[in-house]
Design a protein around this motif. Sequence first.
Motif, PDB file in Angstrom:
ATOM      1  N   SER A 148       1.129  -0.706  -0.025  1.00  0.00           N
ATOM      2  CA  SER A 148      -0.080   0.343   0.086  1.00  0.00           C
ATOM      3  C   SER A 148       0.599   1.296   0.076  1.00  0.00           C
ATOM      4  CB  SER A 148      -0.959   0.168   1.260  1.00  0.00           C
ATOM      5  OG  SER A 148      -1.642  -1.046   1.194  1.00  0.00           O
ATOM      6  N   ILE A 149       0.792   1.578  -0.733  1.00  0.00           N
ATOM      7  CA  ILE A 149       1.043   2.648  -0.669  1.00  0.00           C
ATOM      8  C   ILE A 149       0.502   4.659  -0.124  1.00  0.00           C
ATOM      9  CG2 ILE A 149       2.249   5.338  -2.409  1.00  0.00           C
ATOM     10  CD1 ILE A 149       2.749   3.142  -4.400  1.00  0.00           C
ATOM     11  N   VAL A 150       1.129   5.474   1.227  1.00  0.00           N
ATOM     12  CA  VAL A 150      -0.247   5.891   1.778  1.00  0.00           C
ATOM     13  C   VAL A 150       0.585   7.102   1.835  1.00  0.00           C
ATOM     14  CG1 VAL A 150      -1.027   5.963   4.196  1.00  0.00           C
ATOM     15  CG2 VAL A 150      -0.562   4.261   3.410  1.00  0.00           C
ATOM     16  N   PRO A 151      -0.395   8.205   0.949  1.00  0.00           N
ATOM     17  CA  PRO A 151       0.560   9.489   1.708  1.00  0.00           C
ATOM     18  C   PRO A 151       0.049  10.235   3.039  1.00  0.00           C
ATOM     19  CG  PRO A 151      -1.739   9.327  -0.056  1.00  0.00           C
ATOM     20  CD  PRO A 151      -1.458   8.126   0.767  1.00  0.00           C
ATOM     21  N   GLY A 152       1.366  10.928   3.043  1.00  0.00           N
ATOM     22  CA  GLY A 152       1.226  11.157   4.831  1.00  0.00           C
ATOM     23  C   GLY A 152       0.408  12.259   5.456  1.00  0.00           C
ATOM     24  N   PRO A 153      -0.281  13.582   4.118  1.00  0.00           N
ATOM     25  CA  PRO A 153      -1.619  13.964   5.052  1.00  0.00           C
ATOM     26  C   PRO A 153      -2.933  13.114   5.328  1.00  0.00           C
ATOM     27  CG  PRO A 153      -0.294  14.826   2.718  1.00  0.00           C
ATOM     28  CD  PRO A 153       0.311  13.930   2.982  1.00  0.00           C
ATOM     29  N   LEU A 154      -2.709  11.691   5.046  1.00  0.00           N
ATOM     30  CA  LEU A 154      -4.107  11.290   5.561  1.00  0.00           C
ATOM     31  C   LEU A 154      -3.862  11.569   6.990  1.00  0.00           C
ATOM     32  CD1 LEU A 154      -3.540   8.123   3.464  1.00  0.00           C
ATOM     33  CD2 LEU A 154      -5.295  10.172   3.128  1.00  0.00           C
ATOM     34  N   ASP A 155      -5.622  11.236   7.244  1.00  0.00           N
ATOM     35  CA  ASP A 155      -5.722  11.259   8.934  1.00  0.00           C
ATOM     36  C   ASP A 155      -4.951   9.863   9.256  1.00  0.00           C
ATOM     37  OD1 ASP A 155      -7.030  13.702   8.417  1.00  0.00           O
ATOM     38  OD2 ASP A 155      -8.808  13.534   8.532  1.00  0.00           O
ATOM     39  N   ASP A 156      -5.002   9.794  10.618  1.00  0.00           N
ATOM     40  CA  ASP A 156      -4.737   8.846  11.601  1.00  0.00           C
ATOM     41  C   ASP A 156      -4.872   7.688  10.943  1.00  0.00           C
ATOM     42  OD1 ASP A 156      -2.007  10.326  12.618  1.00  0.00           O
ATOM     43  OD2 ASP A 156      -2.605  10.829  14.204  1.00  0.00           O
ATOM     44  N   ASP A 157      -6.736   7.939  11.756  1.00  0.00           N
ATOM     45  CA  ASP A 157      -7.611   6.761  11.189  1.00  0.00           C
ATOM     46  C   ASP A 157      -7.746   6.300   9.921  1.00  0.00           C
ATOM     47  OD1 ASP A 157      -9.195   8.974  10.585  1.00  0.00           O
ATOM     48  OD2 ASP A 157     -10.499   8.034  11.283  1.00  0.00           O
ATOM     49  N   ARG A 162      -5.010   1.766   6.420  1.00  0.00           N
ATOM     50  CA  ARG A 162      -4.253   1.552   5.084  1.00  0.00           C
ATOM     51  C   ARG A 162      -3.291   0.205   6.115  1.00  0.00           C
ATOM     52  NH1 ARG A 162      -8.322   2.671   3.408  1.00  0.00           N
ATOM     53  NH2 ARG A 162      -8.926   4.555   1.992  1.00  0.00           N
ATOM     54  N   ILE A 163      -2.524   1.043   6.652  1.00  0.00           N
ATOM     55  CA  ILE A 163      -1.515   0.176   7.145  1.00  0.00           C
ATOM     56  C   ILE A 163      -1.917  -1.482   8.004  1.00  0.00           C
ATOM     57  CG2 ILE A 163       0.617   0.259   9.014  1.00  0.00           C
ATOM     58  CD1 ILE A 163       0.629   3.551   9.243  1.00  0.00           C
ATOM     59  N   GLU A 164      -3.159  -1.632   8.224  1.00  0.00           N
ATOM     60  CA  GLU A 164      -3.186  -2.676   9.312  1.00  0.00           C
ATOM     61  C   GLU A 164      -3.626  -3.624   8.153  1.00  0.00           C
ATOM     62  OE1 GLU A 164      -6.479  -1.758  11.845  1.00  0.00           O
ATOM     63  OE2 GLU A 164      -5.251  -1.331  13.271  1.00  0.00           O
ATOM     64  N   ALA A 165      -4.117  -3.573   6.750  1.00  0.00           N
ATOM     65  CA  ALA A 165      -4.376  -3.655   5.343  1.00  0.00           C
ATOM     66  C   ALA A 165      -3.867  -4.598   4.807  1.00  0.00           C
ATOM     67  CB  ALA A 165      -5.868  -3.227   4.972  1.00  0.00           C
ATOM     68  N   GLY A 167       0.693  -5.853   3.692  1.00  0.00           N
ATOM     69  CA  GLY A 167       1.658  -6.047   4.228  1.00  0.00           C
ATOM     70  C   GLY A 167       2.590  -5.768   4.298  1.00  0.00           C
ATOM     71  N   ALA A 168       2.950  -4.387   3.100  1.00  0.00           N
ATOM     72  CA  ALA A 168       4.140  -3.624   2.844  1.00  0.00           C
ATOM     73  C   ALA A 168       3.443  -2.806   2.582  1.00  0.00           C
ATOM     74  CB  ALA A 168       5.295  -4.023   1.880  1.00  0.00           C
ATOM     75  N   VAL A 169       3.869  -1.407   3.344  1.00  0.00           N
ATOM     76  CA  VAL A 169       3.951   0.005   3.101  1.00  0.00           C
ATOM     77  C   VAL A 169       4.581   1.463   2.816  1.00  0.00           C
ATOM     78  CG1 VAL A 169       2.285   2.001   4.288  1.00  0.00           C
ATOM     79  CG2 VAL A 169       1.553  -0.304   5.027  1.00  0.00           C
ATOM     80  N   ALA A 170       4.580   1.928   1.688  1.00  0.00           N
ATOM     81  CA  ALA A 170       5.130   2.886   1.597  1.00  0.00           C
ATOM     82  C   ALA A 170       3.975   4.823   2.563  1.00  0.00           C
ATOM     83  CB  ALA A 170       5.478   3.014   0.127  1.00  0.00           C
ATOM     84  N   ILE A 171       4.681   5.116   3.035  1.00  0.00           N
ATOM     85  CA  ILE A 171       4.685   5.931   3.210  1.00  0.00           C
ATOM     86  C   ILE A 171       5.365   7.072   2.709  1.00  0.00           C
ATOM     87  CG2 ILE A 171       3.825   8.000   4.649  1.00  0.00           C
ATOM     88  CD1 ILE A 171       3.747   5.208   6.875  1.00  0.00           C
ATOM     89  N   ILE A 172       4.657   8.241   1.643  1.00  0.00           N
ATOM     90  CA  ILE A 172       4.944   8.803   1.172  1.00  0.00           C
ATOM     91  C   ILE A 172       4.615  10.517   1.921  1.00  0.00           C
ATOM     92  CG2 ILE A 172       5.267   7.404  -0.625  1.00  0.00           C
ATOM     93  CD1 ILE A 172       2.811   8.829  -2.537  1.00  0.00           C
ATOM     94  N   LYS A 173       5.409  11.439   1.422  1.00  0.00           N
ATOM     95  CA  LYS A 173       4.918  13.129   1.705  1.00  0.00           C
ATOM     96  C   LYS A 173       4.817  13.393   2.960  1.00  0.00           C
ATOM     97  CE  LYS A 173       1.990  13.060  -3.287  1.00  0.00           C
ATOM     98  NZ  LYS A 173       0.754  14.020  -3.135  1.00  0.00           N
ATOM     99  N   VAL A 174       5.563  12.342   3.295  1.00  0.00           N
ATOM    100  CA  VAL A 174       6.320  12.543   5.030  1.00  0.00           C
ATOM    101  C   VAL A 174       6.507  14.024   5.705  1.00  0.00           C
ATOM    102  CG1 VAL A 174       7.516  11.709   7.282  1.00  0.00           C
ATOM    103  CG2 VAL A 174       6.771  10.161   5.222  1.00  0.00           C
ATOM    104  N   GLY A 175       7.533  14.864   4.975  1.00  0.00           N
ATOM    105  CA  GLY A 175       7.557  16.378   5.354  1.00  0.00           C
ATOM    106  C   GLY A 175       7.006  16.707   6.769  1.00  0.00           C
ATOM    107  N   ARG A 176       6.102  17.474   6.792  1.00  0.00           N
ATOM    108  CA  ARG A 176       5.618  18.504   8.189  1.00  0.00           C
ATOM    109  C   ARG A 176       5.352  17.500   9.013  1.00  0.00           C
ATOM    110  NH1 ARG A 176       0.991  20.441   7.528  1.00  0.00           N
ATOM    111  NH2 ARG A 176      -0.219  20.180   5.075  1.00  0.00           N
TER     112      ARG A 176
END
Length: 242
Positions: A148-157, A162-165, A167-176
């Motif tokens: 799963s590719i997860v944009p950093g600005p998404l809300d925590d919930d 997305r992370i729970e669902a 097996g591997a996760v890339a969190i992009i746009k981490v920044g601030r």
Amino acid sequence: MTGKLYGLGLGPGDPELITLKAHRILTGAPVIAYPAPDTGPSFARQIAAPYIGAHQLEVPIIVPMRVERFPAQEVYDGAAETLARHLDAGSDVAVLCEGDPFFYGSFMYLFERLSGRYETEIVPGVSSMMAAAAALGRPLAARNDVLSIVPGPLDDDIMQARIEAAGAVAIIKVGRHFARIRALIEAMGLTSCAGYVERVSLAEQRVLPLADVTEITAPYFSMILIYKGGEGWNARTAAATE
């Protein structure tokens, strides 16, 4: 005859990661366009700088770097009109895109406006996600792992789901958003599974297990990779980055 529009993926930052095809088109196009902030240099142009000649016309596309919303549609409408004039005059136009043009790239908005009127070709590039996995020394996913590719600005919930669902996760746009994202990963008990990469492929690149990052902020060009699958990559990654 009108010119041809190219969307050139330049990769994550190292000029040597530009593909041979992108290099051929980049050095041969009479018009070079690229996104540029309203303050500071264009990262896309910096990647391509060794290959841009004095004979080529450069067209910066000024895109404001703002947290708040700005009239993005007007920016891309105006840029499309400018590039259309060059295309109508018969000049090929190469639009430089950091990473890949269709992977969260701004070129897609120009493509939407111009591809129906002009011959268009997309040249894919090495994405920062692939480069980060290579720098971390850990494959992104294997076998039946879901990535799963997860944009950093998404809300925590939403991010947690997305992370729970996956097996591997890339969190992009981490920044601030770094401090908040790291706190969420810690609360989920996944810190030991996470690697941190910033400014991948550049001279100032940093590669660390997330647990070893002491800063509370991160640069815009940073990423977190999490692996929860059945392969033993996390332990090897921790050893490799020590």
